[in-house]
Design a protein around this motif. Structure first.
Motif, PDB file in Angstrom:
ATOM      1  N   LEU A 145      11.451 -99.782 -56.106  1.00 26.13           N
ATOM      2  CA  LEU A 145      10.068 -99.356 -55.899  1.00 26.13           C
ATOM      3  C   LEU A 145       9.336 -99.284 -57.236  1.00 26.13           C
ATOM      4  CD1 LEU A 145       7.607 -98.241 -54.438  1.00 26.13           C
ATOM      5  CD2 LEU A 145       8.748 -96.003 -54.397  1.00 26.13           C
ATOM      6  N   ALA A 146       9.957 -98.675 -58.237  1.00 23.90           N
ATOM      7  CA  ALA A 146       9.333 -98.560 -59.558  1.00 23.90           C
ATOM      8  C   ALA A 146       9.041 -99.943 -60.140  1.00 23.90           C
ATOM      9  CB  ALA A 146      10.225 -97.758 -60.503  1.00 23.90           C
ATOM     10  N   GLU A 147       9.984-100.878 -59.981  1.00 19.98           N
ATOM     11  CA  GLU A 147       9.776-102.239 -60.490  1.00 19.98           C
ATOM     12  C   GLU A 147       8.605-102.926 -59.786  1.00 19.98           C
ATOM     13  OE1 GLU A 147      11.023-103.866 -63.130  1.00 19.98           O
ATOM     14  OE2 GLU A 147      11.889-101.899 -63.542  1.00 19.98           O
ATOM     15  N   LYS A 148       8.490-102.720 -58.485  1.00 18.90           N
ATOM     16  CA  LYS A 148       7.404-103.357 -57.737  1.00 18.90           C
ATOM     17  C   LYS A 148       6.055-102.729 -58.099  1.00 18.90           C
ATOM     18  CE  LYS A 148      10.059-106.339 -55.875  1.00 18.90           C
ATOM     19  NZ  LYS A 148      11.257-105.961 -55.298  1.00 18.90           N
ATOM     20  N   VAL A 149       6.015-101.437 -58.352  1.00 19.98           N
ATOM     21  CA  VAL A 149       4.772-100.805 -58.808  1.00 19.98           C
ATOM     22  C   VAL A 149       4.364-101.408 -60.147  1.00 19.98           C
ATOM     23  CG1 VAL A 149       3.718 -98.653 -59.629  1.00 19.98           C
ATOM     24  CG2 VAL A 149       5.079 -98.653 -57.522  1.00 19.98           C
ATOM     25  N   LYS A 150       5.313-101.543 -61.063  1.00 21.75           N
ATOM     26  CA  LYS A 150       5.022-102.145 -62.366  1.00 21.75           C
ATOM     27  C   LYS A 150       4.516-103.576 -62.203  1.00 21.75           C
ATOM     28  CE  LYS A 150       8.544 -99.466 -64.783  1.00 21.75           C
ATOM     29  NZ  LYS A 150       9.873 -99.539 -65.413  1.00 21.75           N
ATOM     30  N   LEU A 151       5.155-104.337 -61.306  1.00 19.04           N
ATOM     31  CA  LEU A 151       4.746-105.719 -61.059  1.00 19.04           C
ATOM     32  C   LEU A 151       3.290-105.782 -60.598  1.00 19.04           C
ATOM     33  CD1 LEU A 151       5.229-108.788 -60.499  1.00 19.04           C
ATOM     34  CD2 LEU A 151       6.013-108.083 -58.220  1.00 19.04           C
ATOM     35  N   VAL A 152       2.929-104.957 -59.620  1.00 23.85           N
ATOM     36  CA  VAL A 152       1.561-104.980 -59.085  1.00 23.85           C
ATOM     37  C   VAL A 152       0.560-104.543 -60.140  1.00 23.85           C
ATOM     38  CG1 VAL A 152       0.032-103.912 -57.375  1.00 23.85           C
ATOM     39  CG2 VAL A 152       2.286-104.725 -56.684  1.00 23.85           C
ATOM     40  N   LEU A 153       0.918-103.551 -60.939  1.00 21.96           N
ATOM     41  CA  LEU A 153      -0.002-103.083 -61.981  1.00 21.96           C
ATOM     42  C   LEU A 153      -0.167-104.107 -63.103  1.00 21.96           C
ATOM     43  CD1 LEU A 153       0.988 -99.315 -62.219  1.00 21.96           C
ATOM     44  CD2 LEU A 153      -0.974-100.325 -61.034  1.00 21.96           C
ATOM     45  N   ARG A 154       0.856-104.922 -63.334  1.00 22.36           N
ATOM     46  CA  ARG A 154       0.805-105.956 -64.381  1.00 22.36           C
ATOM     47  C   ARG A 154       0.094-107.220 -63.917  1.00 22.36           C
ATOM     48  NH1 ARG A 154       6.442-105.197 -65.294  1.00 22.36           N
ATOM     49  NH2 ARG A 154       6.735-106.985 -63.975  1.00 22.36           N
ATOM     50  N   ASP A 155       0.314-107.587 -62.653  1.00 19.75           N
ATOM     51  CA  ASP A 155      -0.155-108.879 -62.151  1.00 19.75           C
ATOM     52  C   ASP A 155      -1.412-108.693 -61.306  1.00 19.75           C
ATOM     53  OD1 ASP A 155      -0.530-111.379 -60.985  1.00 19.75           O
ATOM     54  OD2 ASP A 155       1.621-111.717 -60.678  1.00 19.75           O
ATOM     55  N   ASN A 156      -2.559-108.683 -61.982  1.00 17.10           N
ATOM     56  CA  ASN A 156      -3.833-108.461 -61.293  1.00 17.10           C
ATOM     57  C   ASN A 156      -4.117-109.518 -60.239  1.00 17.10           C
ATOM     58  OD1 ASN A 156      -4.367-106.173 -62.755  1.00 17.10           O
ATOM     59  ND2 ASN A 156      -5.629-107.217 -64.269  1.00 17.10           N
TER      60      ASN A 156
END
Length: 130
Positions: free
Chosen positions: A84-95
């Motif tokens: 979950l933490a990795e996917k949150v980071k992914l979404v926040l990084r990849d506009n």
């Protein structure tokens, strides 16, 4: 650090869209391990999330996949806080990914209105043998 987290407590339903719209990402963390939840649960907040225009991250469960897919959300492994933490980071990084998913979810949620659902039920009842 906790500076980027708001625990707002209970709010009136009419206030909820403002909170959803102010989020960077919305998380639907349904747990696995319960057959009802895994196979049959379709939480109302899922549709509110889709209508918000904010990117959605959801547990990868059959019940959730009845509505969501890789084009309108990012899935994470249920019961896996690291994923979950990795996917949150992914979404926040990849506009670009976040924007595309949120736009698709907004388009898709129009298939799940109360009027549309009522129409489907009426058509089903009409199709029953008399």
């Amino acid at each position: 650090s906790g500076n980027n987290l708001l625990l707002a407590g209970r709010k009136r339903h009419e206030e909820i869209p403002y909170y959803l719209k102010s989020a960077d990402v919305l998380v639907l963390p349904n747990k696995s391990g319960d057959q009802i939840s895994e196979q049959y649960t379709s939480p109302l907040k899922l549709f509110e999330y889709m209508a918000s225009g904010v990117p959605v991250i959801a547990s990868d469960l059959p019940s959730i996949r009845e509505v969501l897919n890789e084009k309108n959300c990012v899935f994470f492994n249920a019961n896996d806080p690291e994923d979950l933490a990795e996917k949150v980071k992914l979404v926040l990084r990849d506009n670009s990914l976040a924007e595309k998913n949120a736009e698709q979810a907004y388009r898709d949620v129009k298939n799940y209105t109360w009027d549309k659902r009522a129409g489907e039920i009426i058509e089903f009842i009409k199709s029953l043998p008399k």
